[in-house]
Design an enzyme around this catalytic site. Sequence first.
Site, PDB file in Angstrom:
ATOM      1  N   LYS A  21     -13.459  70.393  49.155  1.00 43.94           N
ATOM      2  CA  LYS A  21     -13.320  69.451  50.157  1.00 43.94           C
ATOM      3  C   LYS A  21     -14.836  68.793  50.084  1.00 43.94           C
ATOM      4  O   LYS A  21     -15.127  67.503  50.083  1.00 43.94           O
ATOM      5  CB  LYS A  21     -12.865  69.694  51.410  1.00 43.94           C
ATOM      6  CG  LYS A  21     -12.868  68.800  52.434  1.00 43.94           C
ATOM      7  CD  LYS A  21     -11.769  68.987  53.485  1.00 43.94           C
ATOM      8  CE  LYS A  21     -12.331  70.009  54.646  1.00 43.94           C
ATOM      9  NZ  LYS A  21     -13.403  69.563  55.551  1.00 43.94           N
ATOM     10  N   SER A  22     -15.974  69.757  50.372  1.00 46.37           N
ATOM     11  CA  SER A  22     -17.163  69.287  50.363  1.00 46.37           C
ATOM     12  C   SER A  22     -17.805  68.404  49.108  1.00 46.37           C
ATOM     13  O   SER A  22     -18.198  67.198  48.962  1.00 46.37           O
ATOM     14  CB  SER A  22     -17.902  70.448  50.700  1.00 46.37           C
ATOM     15  OG  SER A  22     -17.939  70.894  51.879  1.00 46.37           O
ATOM     16  N   ASP A 315     -16.789  78.505  57.138  1.00 44.72           N
ATOM     17  CA  ASP A 315     -15.406  78.190  57.222  1.00 44.72           C
ATOM     18  C   ASP A 315     -14.377  79.279  57.160  1.00 44.72           C
ATOM     19  O   ASP A 315     -13.071  79.111  57.568  1.00 44.72           O
ATOM     20  CB  ASP A 315     -15.075  76.862  56.405  1.00 44.72           C
ATOM     21  CG  ASP A 315     -15.792  75.652  56.820  1.00 44.72           C
ATOM     22  OD1 ASP A 315     -16.372  75.487  58.025  1.00 44.72           O
ATOM     23  OD2 ASP A 315     -16.056  74.571  55.822  1.00 44.72           O
ATOM     24  N   ARG A 391      -7.695  75.353  59.839  1.00 40.76           N
ATOM     25  CA  ARG A 391      -8.149  76.660  59.056  1.00 40.76           C
ATOM     26  C   ARG A 391      -7.264  77.691  60.261  1.00 40.76           C
ATOM     27  O   ARG A 391      -7.091  78.805  59.834  1.00 40.76           O
ATOM     28  CB  ARG A 391      -9.623  76.845  59.026  1.00 40.76           C
ATOM     29  CG  ARG A 391     -10.003  75.820  57.838  1.00 40.76           C
ATOM     30  CD  ARG A 391     -11.409  76.208  57.475  1.00 40.76           C
ATOM     31  NE  ARG A 391     -12.007  75.228  56.745  1.00 40.76           N
ATOM     32  CZ  ARG A 391     -11.857  74.578  55.803  1.00 40.76           C
ATOM     33  NH1 ARG A 391     -10.911  75.096  54.744  1.00 40.76           N
ATOM     34  NH2 ARG A 391     -12.231  73.658  54.984  1.00 40.76           N
TER      35      ARG A 391
HETATM   36  C1  S3P Z   1     -19.412  70.918  55.397  1.00 38.68           C
HETATM   37  C2  S3P Z   1     -20.423  71.593  56.267  1.00 38.68           C
HETATM   38  C3  S3P Z   1     -20.119  72.691  57.237  1.00 38.68           C
HETATM   39  C4  S3P Z   1     -18.564  73.107  57.278  1.00 38.68           C
HETATM   40  C5  S3P Z   1     -17.811  71.780  56.936  1.00 38.68           C
HETATM   41  C6  S3P Z   1     -18.055  71.195  55.692  1.00 38.68           C
HETATM   42  C7  S3P Z   1     -20.058  70.101  54.450  1.00 38.68           C
HETATM   43  O1  S3P Z   1     -20.274  72.196  58.432  1.00 38.68           O
HETATM   44  O2  S3P Z   1     -18.162  73.855  58.273  1.00 38.68           O
HETATM   45  O3  S3P Z   1     -16.487  72.375  57.016  1.00 38.68           O
HETATM   46  O4  S3P Z   1     -19.263  69.375  53.763  1.00 38.68           O
HETATM   47  O5  S3P Z   1     -21.132  69.697  54.452  1.00 38.68           O
HETATM   48  P1  S3P Z   1     -21.779  72.122  58.989  1.00 38.68           P
HETATM   49  O6  S3P Z   1     -22.676  71.269  58.245  1.00 38.68           O
HETATM   50  O7  S3P Z   1     -21.426  71.772  60.537  1.00 38.68           O
HETATM   51  O8  S3P Z   1     -22.334  73.515  59.060  1.00 38.68           O
END
Ligand code: S3P
Length: 431
Positions: A21-22, A315, A391
């Site tokens: 996803k990221s 996550d 999740r």
């Molecule tokens: C993400 C960063 C994380 C993660 C989120 C996706 C990202 O959050 O929990 O699901 O894609 O950069 P944080 O930046 O709040 O740690």
Amino acid sequence: MNIKLKRINSISGVIEVPSDKSITHRAVMLASIARGNSIVRNYLQSDDCNRTIEAFRQFGAKITIDKGTLFIEGAGLKFAKRKSSRYNIYAGNSGTTARLFPGILVGQDSEAIVTGDSSLSKRPMQRIIDPLSKMGAKFESAKGFLPLIVKGTSHLKAISYINTKSTGQVKSAVLFAGLYADGITTYSEPIKSRDHSERMLRTFGADVRVCGNIVNISPVEKLIAQDISVPGDISSAAFFIVAALIVTGSNLTIKNVGVNPTRDGLIEILKQMGADITLTNMREISHEPVCDIVVKYSKLKAVNIDASVVPRMIDEIPIFALVATQAEGITKISGAKELRIKESDRISAVVSQFRKLGAEIEALEDGFVISGFGGAHHFTGTVLDSFEDHRIAMTLTIASLIARGETVIKGSHCVNISFPGFYEVLKAICK
Ligand code: S3P
């Protein structure tokens, strides 16, 4: 939608999980502001990523979809200004859309209003407003929450920003803004958060230098279109890794999973607990490490985790809490206060729902204390609430596989946020 689930005997097979996803969000964003035609292969076709695709179409990126591939004709670093009104960005449930996109908008001579669903509207935006305001952008918000009005400028200042939190989203917003600034932007954080943005910015031709937890980015004339392949998401694989570990007699292979060292905390901790996990066929795809993961049912011992590893598995903590209920001994998870402001308050959600199943779990302000059953005790099925958090829905689903009787999970459709097809994959491997 509610789903009914039953205890199973074992898990076996070979699966793939949906794409990261990221990485998908970042590929769409950078391809949209690059010059030329990019291809994003094997992108994540989920609700969250669709929000980012829609947002960048508004800015003039031409995005067409052919099955699992995106063809993106970039709009260039500066979008054509919309004369009559401000851009309207609906981020839905997606924190990554809402927090990363302003990093690009602040470099435009334009305005946008960002809105989201009821969960996203409760999640803090001040964390991006602070650094981006220092760079010269202007914001209006509902006391640090959505709706957020972002007012960009063509005179963005380079800053040196020291964050006291480790967050990939804030880091990415600042680095993206750094593309438009008047000098070198520096960002530092206490523990290194996910570094997909640094890797992908470099791939698209930006000058990004990393020294430990400090990142420097220089402004660019243009980004250059790329052909990107997105690996499987370790955060999605995590549910099946844990399922295979806790369901007796299981043996599962998950192919093509991204194992970026800023995301692999769960695997490291599970191995410390005694998990039989093997990473094979290690390779690199689009500058991200990728492998196949083989997992077998294992007897596990409790282990404590703290802030030093939490950013590498943020996550995965709800599903890790489930493993801890089956391990021998007491697990303490601390340094994870951020879980309180994810898609739901994940500390309260896990504690309240695991207790209904029969787990011994206490909430801490920043984590949990869990007394494991040592594999001897299984849960009892009941009616559980996902709190519309993808999740949590998937964690409770995996818990139901070891629960006596029937478990009902309310709001199970929310798995589509990150893992469309989750229940089909599960069905295929349950024996
Ligand atoms: C993400 C960063 C994380 C993660 C989120 C996706 C990202 O959050 O929990 O699901 O894609 O950069 P944080 O930046 O709040 O740690």
